[in-house]
Scaffold this active site. Structure first.
Site, PDB file in Angstrom:
ATOM      1  N   LYS A 116       0.815  -1.221   0.000  1.00 32.51           N
ATOM      2  CA  LYS A 116       0.000   0.000   0.000  1.00 32.51           C
ATOM      3  C   LYS A 116       0.851   1.275   0.000  1.00 32.51           C
ATOM      4  O   LYS A 116       0.382   2.322  -0.470  1.00 32.51           O
ATOM      5  CB  LYS A 116      -0.971  -0.017   1.180  1.00 32.51           C
ATOM      6  CG  LYS A 116      -1.904  -1.235   1.197  1.00 32.51           C
ATOM      7  CD  LYS A 116      -2.706  -1.391  -0.086  1.00 32.51           C
ATOM      8  CE  LYS A 116      -3.339  -2.764  -0.227  1.00 32.51           C
ATOM      9  NZ  LYS A 116      -3.995  -2.988  -1.528  1.00 32.51           N
ATOM     10  N   GLU A 200      -1.090   8.329   7.643  1.00 35.46           N
ATOM     11  CA  GLU A 200      -1.799   9.298   6.793  1.00 35.46           C
ATOM     12  C   GLU A 200      -2.637  10.235   7.652  1.00 35.46           C
ATOM     13  O   GLU A 200      -3.108   9.853   8.722  1.00 35.46           O
ATOM     14  CB  GLU A 200      -2.787   8.565   5.851  1.00 35.46           C
ATOM     15  CG  GLU A 200      -2.187   7.961   4.617  1.00 35.46           C
ATOM     16  CD  GLU A 200      -3.243   7.304   3.732  1.00 35.46           C
ATOM     17  OE1 GLU A 200      -4.434   7.244   4.127  1.00 35.46           O
ATOM     18  OE2 GLU A 200      -2.878   6.847   2.645  1.00 35.46           O
ATOM     19  N   HIS A 235     -16.335  -2.280   7.667  1.00 32.82           N
ATOM     20  CA  HIS A 235     -15.601  -2.517   6.415  1.00 32.82           C
ATOM     21  C   HIS A 235     -16.226  -3.583   5.534  1.00 32.82           C
ATOM     22  O   HIS A 235     -15.617  -4.021   4.563  1.00 32.82           O
ATOM     23  CB  HIS A 235     -14.128  -2.825   6.687  1.00 32.82           C
ATOM     24  CG  HIS A 235     -13.464  -1.744   7.476  1.00 32.82           C
ATOM     25  ND1 HIS A 235     -13.375  -0.453   7.008  1.00 32.82           N
ATOM     26  CD2 HIS A 235     -12.904  -1.723   8.696  1.00 32.82           C
ATOM     27  CE1 HIS A 235     -12.785   0.295   7.920  1.00 32.82           C
ATOM     28  NE2 HIS A 235     -12.492  -0.439   8.950  1.00 32.82           N
ATOM     29  N   ARG A 292      -8.557  -6.833  -9.097  1.00 31.28           N
ATOM     30  CA  ARG A 292      -9.430  -7.986  -9.335  1.00 31.28           C
ATOM     31  C   ARG A 292     -10.784  -7.505  -9.845  1.00 31.28           C
ATOM     32  O   ARG A 292     -11.066  -6.313  -9.816  1.00 31.28           O
ATOM     33  CB  ARG A 292      -9.657  -8.726  -8.013  1.00 31.28           C
ATOM     34  CG  ARG A 292     -10.315  -7.808  -6.972  1.00 31.28           C
ATOM     35  CD  ARG A 292     -10.786  -8.507  -5.717  1.00 31.28           C
ATOM     36  NE  ARG A 292     -11.599  -7.627  -4.902  1.00 31.28           N
ATOM     37  CZ  ARG A 292     -11.140  -6.797  -3.974  1.00 31.28           C
ATOM     38  NH1 ARG A 292      -9.841  -6.721  -3.747  1.00 31.28           N
ATOM     39  NH2 ARG A 292     -11.960  -6.025  -3.297  1.00 31.28           N
TER      40      ARG A 292
HETATM   41  C1  MV4 Z   1      -8.916   6.185   5.510  1.00 29.91           C
HETATM   42  C2  MV4 Z   1      -9.960   6.858   6.169  1.00 29.91           C
HETATM   43  C3  MV4 Z   1      -9.763   8.157   6.525  1.00 29.91           C
HETATM   44  N1  MV4 Z   1      -8.593   8.768   6.261  1.00 29.91           N
HETATM   45  N2  MV4 Z   1      -7.769   6.830   5.277  1.00 29.91           N
HETATM   46  C4  MV4 Z   1     -11.071   1.912   5.211  1.00 29.91           C
HETATM   47  C5  MV4 Z   1     -10.910   0.929   4.120  1.00 29.91           C
HETATM   48  C6  MV4 Z   1      -9.521   1.081   3.636  1.00 29.91           C
HETATM   49  N3  MV4 Z   1      -9.440   0.842   2.227  1.00 29.91           N
HETATM   50  C7  MV4 Z   1      -9.151   2.483   4.018  1.00 29.91           C
HETATM   51  N4  MV4 Z   1     -10.180   2.964   4.899  1.00 29.91           N
HETATM   52  C8  MV4 Z   1     -10.158   4.233   5.360  1.00 29.91           C
HETATM   53  N5  MV4 Z   1      -9.039   4.927   5.112  1.00 29.91           N
HETATM   54  C9  MV4 Z   1      -7.633   8.087   5.664  1.00 29.91           C
HETATM   55  N6  MV4 Z   1      -6.459   8.705   5.438  1.00 29.91           N
HETATM   56  C10 MV4 Z   1     -11.137   6.176   6.416  1.00 29.91           C
HETATM   57  C11 MV4 Z   1     -11.251   4.852   6.034  1.00 29.91           C
HETATM   58  C12 MV4 Z   1     -12.480   4.229   6.394  1.00 29.91           C
HETATM   59  C13 MV4 Z   1     -13.395   3.850   5.457  1.00 29.91           C
HETATM   60  C14 MV4 Z   1     -13.139   3.987   4.107  1.00 29.91           C
HETATM   61  C15 MV4 Z   1     -14.054   3.602   3.186  1.00 29.91           C
HETATM   62  C16 MV4 Z   1     -15.256   3.067   3.601  1.00 29.91           C
HETATM   63  C17 MV4 Z   1     -15.521   2.896   4.935  1.00 29.91           C
HETATM   64  C18 MV4 Z   1     -14.607   3.284   5.874  1.00 29.91           C
HETATM   65  C19 MV4 Z   1     -14.911   3.114   7.208  1.00 29.91           C
HETATM   66  C20 MV4 Z   1     -14.007   3.501   8.127  1.00 29.91           C
HETATM   67  C21 MV4 Z   1     -12.787   4.049   7.729  1.00 29.91           C
END
Ligand code: MV4
Length: 460
Positions: A116, A200, A235, A292
């Site tokens: 990542k 981040e 998630h 994918r």
């Molecule tokens: C984040 C974020 C806020 N800020 N990154 C969750 C899934 C993963 N792919 C990354 N995720 C997140 N990354 C930063 N810098 C919030 C989330 C996140 C989230 C993202 C998409 C859908 C649902 C979520 C639920 C909680 C946190």
């Protein structure tokens, strides 16, 4: 030429791939575990090979058994579906070495995007906005704390080998940061065998918007618009839709150009998805790339009229994309609900067992992708998703009304499902008006206490 494909998966996605193959005149070989003897993918494929006991780690995750089955069945290609071996770079590489076409991206692209931190670096080089954060992995807690202060709290600590929400820790101040950083490293080592983490800026209440791309082996890349996947719980996505109720045509155009640059920067081939966070001001950031076909791909298929699985197979066979960006049209609105064998009143606990009655909705603008039939026994060993219900119509409002109608038509007896819970979200005026941010489900459960899982309070 691809004349025969082995499908290294089970459930609805195995059926989805078999259906595409049949229409293309391609022979299919299913693989199955001892728990899946009665599965529809075994019935509908031209041939089937048992690859081991029920447990995924002894069957669908065993690369060598699947490659042996591929040799025995003399297939030209393997389609991995989603989950299991779909994003296992070593498996894709083994296929490449054996001269079997892996229907997916080159192992190099899987590896690059699986890291990542490297993915962030590639996106940055491609001039797609990334969330302010560290350049790569940081091992030292003191150095990490200095970076976190520069970035500004709150920050999120993410496992470099994670993804999909696994291995993330939030920190609101320097004291909690020191503790969470240690925890994140220990958990990452345990979960992924790699303690590496990066930091981040935490984006509050974002929308999760992802772009579908297709890339052929001749250097052509197109995007098929976005899917808004903000309706999630822990998630796990519950509802996905396209187009996003939040994107303007201008934002869509700029994000689309960004994601195409990212796909080109990692020499991507085949179908892929670039996940973005979009904040309330409409600022967007690269999050990660999924290398994918995804669960929610039908939403894009119904919006654009493009069969993504057929395109994956054509691309793997070396064909050129038959259309360019200007040919991709957003024709309608589509919504998908993930139907799961689980009990919302028991904190969404899995509910496997015999489906004693099964009637699925139909009619205009309704699609059901499912491997379930009356009398089918849902095994306890795998994911609880048993069907995807997709509705589509000229407008979002009509697609939502159709989803409400279709969910009401579903008859599943013998097990518990989340159908009523999904229907209550689809009927929610807040969701209808604004769509969702990633906080939506949490807030929804607070606003609707009768849907509140009873045991949730004693957790966390
Ligand atoms: C984040 C974020 C806020 N800020 N990154 C969750 C899934 C993963 N792919 C990354 N995720 C997140 N990354 C930063 N810098 C919030 C989330 C996140 C989230 C993202 C998409 C859908 C649902 C979520 C639920 C909680 C946190």
């Amino acid at each position: 030429m691809i004349g025969k494909i082995l499908i290294a998966n089970r459930g609805e996605i195995a059926l989805r791939i078999i259906r595409a193959c049949k229409e293309l005149g391609i022979q299919t070989v299913a693989v199955y575990s001892e728990a899946d003897v009665q599965s529809l993918h075994v019935q509908l494929a031209d041939g089937a090979i048992c690859i081991g006991p029920a447990s995924s780690s002894e069957s669908y995750l065993k690369a060598n058994r699947i490659l042996s089955a591929a040799e025995i069945a003399d297939v030209d290609a393997i389609h991995p579906g989603y989950g299991f071996l779909a994003e296992d770079a070593a498996f894709a590489e083994q296929c490449e070495r054996c001269g079997i076409t892996f229907i997916g991206p080159p192992s190099r692209a899987i590896r690059d995007m699986g890291d990542k931190a490297r993915a962030r670096a590639i996106a940055e080089k491609a001039k797609m906005p990334i969330v302010p954060g560290t350049d790569g992995v940081i091992d030292d807690v003191n150095e990490a704390l200095e970076r976190a202060k520069e970035i500004g709290f709150p920050v999120i600590i993410k496992a470099v080998a994670g993804g999909g929400g696994r291995g993330m820790r939030l920190a609101h101040n320097p004291v909690s940061f020191t503790k969470e950083f240690g925890t994140a490293r220990v958990e990452a080592e345990k979960a992924f065998g790699n303690a590496g983490v990066y930091v981040e800026k935490y984006i509050e209440e974002p929308r999760h918007i992802e772009f579908q791309i297709l890339a052929d082996t001749h250097g052509h890349v197109v995007h098929l618009g976005e899917r808004d996947c903000s309706v999630q719980r822990r998630h796990q996505k519950l509802i996905e839709e396209s187009p996003s109720p939040f994107l303007t045509p201008d934002l869509r155009k700029r994000m689309g150009e960004s994601v195409i640059r990212v796909a080109k920067a990692c020499d991507y081939v085949n179908a892929g998805t670039i996940e973005c966070l979009v904040d309330k001001h409409g600022k967007y950031y690269f999050l990660e790339m999924n290398t994918r076909i995804q669960v929610e791909h039908p939403v894009t298929e119904e919006v654009t009229g493009i069969d993504l699985v057929k395109e994956q197979i054509r691309i793997a066979a070396g064909e050129r994309l038959g259309f360019s960006q200007k040919d991709v049209k957003i024709l309608r609105h589509a919504i998908e609900c993930r139907i799961c064998a689980e009990d919302p009143s028991r904190n969404f606990a899995p509910s496997p067992g015999e489906v004693t009655l099964y009637y699925s909705p139909g009619g205009h603008g309704v699609r059901v992708d499912s491997h379930v039939y009356g009398g089918y026994i849902i095994p306890p060993y795998y994911d609880s998703m048993i069907a995807k219900l997709i509705t589509f119509a000229r407008t979002r409002k009509l697609a939502l009304e159709r989803m409400d109608r279709a969910l009401g038509e579903y008859l599943i007896r013998g097990i518990s499902t989340n159908i009523t819970f999904l229907q209550s979200i689809v009927r929610d005026p807040v969701f209808a008006e604004n769509g969702a941010t990633t906080r939506f489900v949490e807030d929804f459960l607070k606003r609707n206490p009768k849907d509140q899982p009873t045991v949730e309070k004693v957790e966390a």
